[in-house]
Write a protein that holds these residues in place. Sequence first.
Motif, PDB file in Angstrom:
ATOM      1  N   LEU A 105       8.992  41.007  35.461  1.00 53.34           N
ATOM      2  CA  LEU A 105       8.658  39.735  34.830  1.00 53.34           C
ATOM      3  C   LEU A 105       7.878  38.828  35.784  1.00 53.34           C
ATOM      4  O   LEU A 105       6.927  38.147  35.372  1.00 53.34           O
ATOM      5  CB  LEU A 105       9.932  39.036  34.353  1.00 53.34           C
ATOM      6  N   MET A 106       8.245  38.832  37.061  1.00 47.15           N
ATOM      7  CA  MET A 106       7.554  37.960  38.004  1.00 47.15           C
ATOM      8  C   MET A 106       6.131  38.429  38.289  1.00 47.15           C
ATOM      9  O   MET A 106       5.278  37.633  38.707  1.00 47.15           O
ATOM     10  CB  MET A 106       8.359  37.839  39.294  1.00 47.15           C
ATOM     11  N   GLN A 107       5.822  39.693  38.042  1.00 48.55           N
ATOM     12  CA  GLN A 107       4.426  40.130  38.087  1.00 48.55           C
ATOM     13  C   GLN A 107       3.607  39.369  37.042  1.00 48.55           C
ATOM     14  O   GLN A 107       2.479  38.934  37.313  1.00 48.55           O
ATOM     15  CB  GLN A 107       4.326  41.629  37.825  1.00 48.55           C
ATOM     16  N   LEU A 108       4.185  39.204  35.862  1.00 50.41           N
ATOM     17  CA  LEU A 108       3.489  38.496  34.784  1.00 50.41           C
ATOM     18  C   LEU A 108       3.388  37.006  35.086  1.00 50.41           C
ATOM     19  O   LEU A 108       2.411  36.353  34.711  1.00 50.41           O
ATOM     20  CB  LEU A 108       4.200  38.749  33.455  1.00 50.41           C
ATOM     21  N   ASP A 237       4.958  51.890  34.442  1.00 49.52           N
ATOM     22  CA  ASP A 237       3.552  51.862  34.840  1.00 49.52           C
ATOM     23  C   ASP A 237       3.276  50.885  35.982  1.00 49.52           C
ATOM     24  O   ASP A 237       2.356  51.118  36.793  1.00 49.52           O
ATOM     25  CB  ASP A 237       2.673  51.486  33.650  1.00 49.52           C
ATOM     26  N   HIS A 238       4.047  49.794  36.062  1.00 48.49           N
ATOM     27  CA  HIS A 238       3.700  48.714  36.990  1.00 48.49           C
ATOM     28  C   HIS A 238       4.686  48.538  38.138  1.00 48.49           C
ATOM     29  O   HIS A 238       4.377  47.808  39.090  1.00 48.49           O
ATOM     30  CB  HIS A 238       3.562  47.398  36.219  1.00 48.49           C
ATOM     31  N   VAL A 239       5.845  49.183  38.072  1.00 51.22           N
ATOM     32  CA  VAL A 239       6.824  49.061  39.154  1.00 51.22           C
ATOM     33  C   VAL A 239       7.229  50.435  39.685  1.00 51.22           C
ATOM     34  O   VAL A 239       7.003  50.746  40.861  1.00 51.22           O
ATOM     35  CB  VAL A 239       8.080  48.277  38.712  1.00 51.22           C
ATOM     36  N   VAL A 320       0.582  49.553  48.617  1.00 49.61           N
ATOM     37  CA  VAL A 320       0.584  49.178  47.203  1.00 49.61           C
ATOM     38  C   VAL A 320       1.275  47.825  47.062  1.00 49.61           C
ATOM     39  O   VAL A 320       2.435  47.668  47.447  1.00 49.61           O
ATOM     40  CB  VAL A 320       1.305  50.234  46.344  1.00 49.61           C
ATOM     41  N   ARG A 321       0.561  46.844  46.530  1.00 49.77           N
ATOM     42  CA  ARG A 321       1.096  45.504  46.370  1.00 49.77           C
ATOM     43  C   ARG A 321       1.742  45.385  44.984  1.00 49.77           C
ATOM     44  O   ARG A 321       1.100  45.566  43.966  1.00 49.77           O
ATOM     45  CB  ARG A 321      -0.011  44.471  46.527  1.00 49.77           C
ATOM     46  N   ILE A 322       3.044  45.090  44.965  1.00 48.90           N
ATOM     47  CA  ILE A 322       3.791  44.909  43.719  1.00 48.90           C
ATOM     48  C   ILE A 322       3.930  43.434  43.398  1.00 48.90           C
ATOM     49  O   ILE A 322       3.765  43.007  42.260  1.00 48.90           O
ATOM     50  CB  ILE A 322       5.188  45.565  43.826  1.00 48.90           C
ATOM     51  N   LEU A 323       4.256  42.627  44.414  1.00 51.39           N
ATOM     52  CA  LEU A 323       4.366  41.178  44.286  1.00 51.39           C
ATOM     53  C   LEU A 323       3.760  40.526  45.527  1.00 51.39           C
ATOM     54  O   LEU A 323       3.644  41.155  46.585  1.00 51.39           O
ATOM     55  CB  LEU A 323       5.829  40.742  44.173  1.00 51.39           C
ATOM     56  N   PRO A 325       4.027  37.999  48.772  1.00 52.81           N
ATOM     57  CA  PRO A 325       5.146  37.587  49.629  1.00 52.81           C
ATOM     58  C   PRO A 325       5.802  36.286  49.166  1.00 52.81           C
ATOM     59  O   PRO A 325       7.024  36.141  49.214  1.00 52.81           O
ATOM     60  CB  PRO A 325       4.503  37.435  51.007  1.00 52.81           C
ATOM     61  N   SER A 326       4.991  35.341  48.701  1.00 55.24           N
ATOM     62  CA  SER A 326       5.540  34.058  48.256  1.00 55.24           C
ATOM     63  C   SER A 326       6.421  34.222  47.027  1.00 55.24           C
ATOM     64  O   SER A 326       7.394  33.481  46.854  1.00 55.24           O
ATOM     65  CB  SER A 326       4.403  33.078  47.956  1.00 55.24           C
ATOM     66  N   THR A 327       6.108  35.196  46.189  1.00 54.28           N
ATOM     67  CA  THR A 327       6.921  35.436  44.993  1.00 54.28           C
ATOM     68  C   THR A 327       8.270  36.039  45.376  1.00 54.28           C
ATOM     69  O   THR A 327       9.320  35.653  44.844  1.00 54.28           O
ATOM     70  CB  THR A 327       6.183  36.356  44.015  1.00 54.28           C
ATOM     71  N   VAL A 328       8.247  36.997  46.310  1.00 52.07           N
ATOM     72  CA  VAL A 328       9.510  37.570  46.782  1.00 52.07           C
ATOM     73  C   VAL A 328      10.363  36.484  47.420  1.00 52.07           C
ATOM     74  O   VAL A 328      11.580  36.406  47.188  1.00 52.07           O
ATOM     75  CB  VAL A 328       9.251  38.720  47.773  1.00 52.07           C
ATOM     76  N   LYS A 329       9.739  35.615  48.212  1.00 47.36           N
ATOM     77  CA  LYS A 329      10.485  34.532  48.854  1.00 47.36           C
ATOM     78  C   LYS A 329      11.095  33.606  47.808  1.00 47.36           C
ATOM     79  O   LYS A 329      12.246  33.148  47.952  1.00 47.36           O
ATOM     80  CB  LYS A 329       9.581  33.746  49.792  1.00 47.36           C
ATOM     81  N   LEU A 330      10.360  33.326  46.754  1.00 43.17           N
ATOM     82  CA  LEU A 330      10.883  32.493  45.664  1.00 43.17           C
ATOM     83  C   LEU A 330      12.095  33.150  45.015  1.00 43.17           C
ATOM     84  O   LEU A 330      13.126  32.497  44.770  1.00 43.17           O
ATOM     85  CB  LEU A 330       9.788  32.270  44.619  1.00 43.17           C
TER      86      LEU A 330
END
Length: 430
Positions: A105-108, A237-239, A320-323, A325-330
Motif C-alpha cells: 500500500l505504501m508503494q501506492l 508483481d510489485h513486492v 531493486v528499490r521497493i520503497l 528510505p523515507s517511507t520505511v522510516k515513516l
Amino acid sequence: MMSKWLAAAAAIALLGAQTAPAFAAPKSASASATVRIDKQRIDRALAEMVSSGRAIGVSALVFENGREVYFGTSGFADSEAKRPMARDTLAQIFSMTKPVTGVALMQLWEQGKFGLDDPLARYLPEFGVTKVFAGTDAAGKPILKAPDRPILIRDILRHTAGFGYGPGESFPEQEFGRLDPIPLKLDIDLAEFGRRLAQVPLLFEPGTRWHYSAAVDVQALLVEKLSGQRFEDYVRDHVLQPLGMRETGWTQPEGRFGRLAAVYAKKPGGTLDRVPDADNRRLNFAPKTLTMGGAGLASTVDDYMRFATMLLNGGNLDGVRILKPSTVKLMATDQLDPRVTERLWLPGKGNGGFGIDFFVRTGQPKDAQENRGTLGEFFWDGMASTLFWVDPANKLTAVFFVQTVPFDGSLHRDFRKAVYGPDYLGPKGD
C-alpha cells in the motif's frame, strides 16, 4: 473441535543482501551495550523450546550487516512423519503477512495515489456510512451514530479506525459475527468483504484507541481499488517477485505441500496436538476467493529474511528499490498520539508504540521480564508464534519460525534473550 478452532483463528489471524543500510539508527542514540551473537546460546534456547514442550519444531535465521551470522533448527516440522525443521520448510506466517500488505500500500502512497489523512470513504465509499456504537438506550437497544470524524487512511494503517476482528460479546462484535466479513471458507472477494465490514458498527470513535483489527484487510481492498489489480497479483508483481521471494505466497503449488510444517495446538494441560492437515491445506493449497491482507501467506525463513533485509536497507535489496528510505522510516516511526492510551494488549509487546503495520520500540526494556530489544527496532509476529524484527542500530535482522497455537510469547522472550543476551538494553534515547 480443534479443526473448527484453527479455521476460525486463521480466518481472522488473531495474530546476497545489501551490506550498507540506508535506514540509520536514531541520531540521539548512543550505544550502551554491544551485541555479540553466541551461536551456542541460541542453539540451547531453540533446543529448550522443544524439550520443554512449548514447540514441536523451531528454526531461526539472524543477519548482521546484511550477512548471515546464525541459522539453526530444533525439532520437527512434522513430528508424526519425523520430518525435521529445515531451511526450506514452509510455515504459515499468519499476521506476518500484514507488513507485506503495508509495504504494497505504501508503494501506492509514494505514487501519489492517496494521502495518509484522506478519508477512507473517498476511495471506498461504502465506509462513508459506517456508524459508531455509542452504547444502549433505556430499552437496551444499541445507539448508533455518525462518527465525530471520518475514518482516515492513517487509521487503517495503525489500527485506530474502530474496526473489530471477529465475533464477541459487544454489539459491534455480534454484528461482525452476523455479517461475517471474513468467512471460514474464504469464499467472498475483497469487495464483498468491504461491503460487509462497512455495515459493522465501529467499536469506538476513529483515532481514539488502538485495537487490533481487520484494518489490514481493508488495506488490501484499497490496494485493489487504487492499482486496478487483484491484491494477490499486485503483491506478487510489485513486492514478492522483485525481492526474489519465490516461495512466498497465498497460493502454493501442490508439490510444496510436503514441505509445509504442521501446526500444533496447545491443549489445556499444555500438550501439543497436531491440527488436521485439512486446515493447513485449506489456507494455501485449496481454491479460495478471499485473499486477506492480514494473514494467509506461507513462507520460508530465507524468503522472509529478504523482506526484512530490504526494510533494514531502507527499501532496497540487491539493487531493486521497493520503497524509499523515507517511507520505511515513516512506517517504522510511532504513529500513535499520546492521547491514545487504550491500547489493548500492545504494551505487552514491549516499551513502544505502533507505526504503519509494525510495533515500534521507543525506549529501552523497562525490566527483566520485557523482551530484549533495541531503541528504534520495528517488528511484527504471527498467530502461530512466528516473529521477525529489524534492528537498525545494530544492523541486525532476525526471523523465527515455529507453528504453535495459540500464540506463545514466551518463545519470543527466550529467542530475543538468546540473540541479545539477558542483560542487553541497547541504545538509550533522550
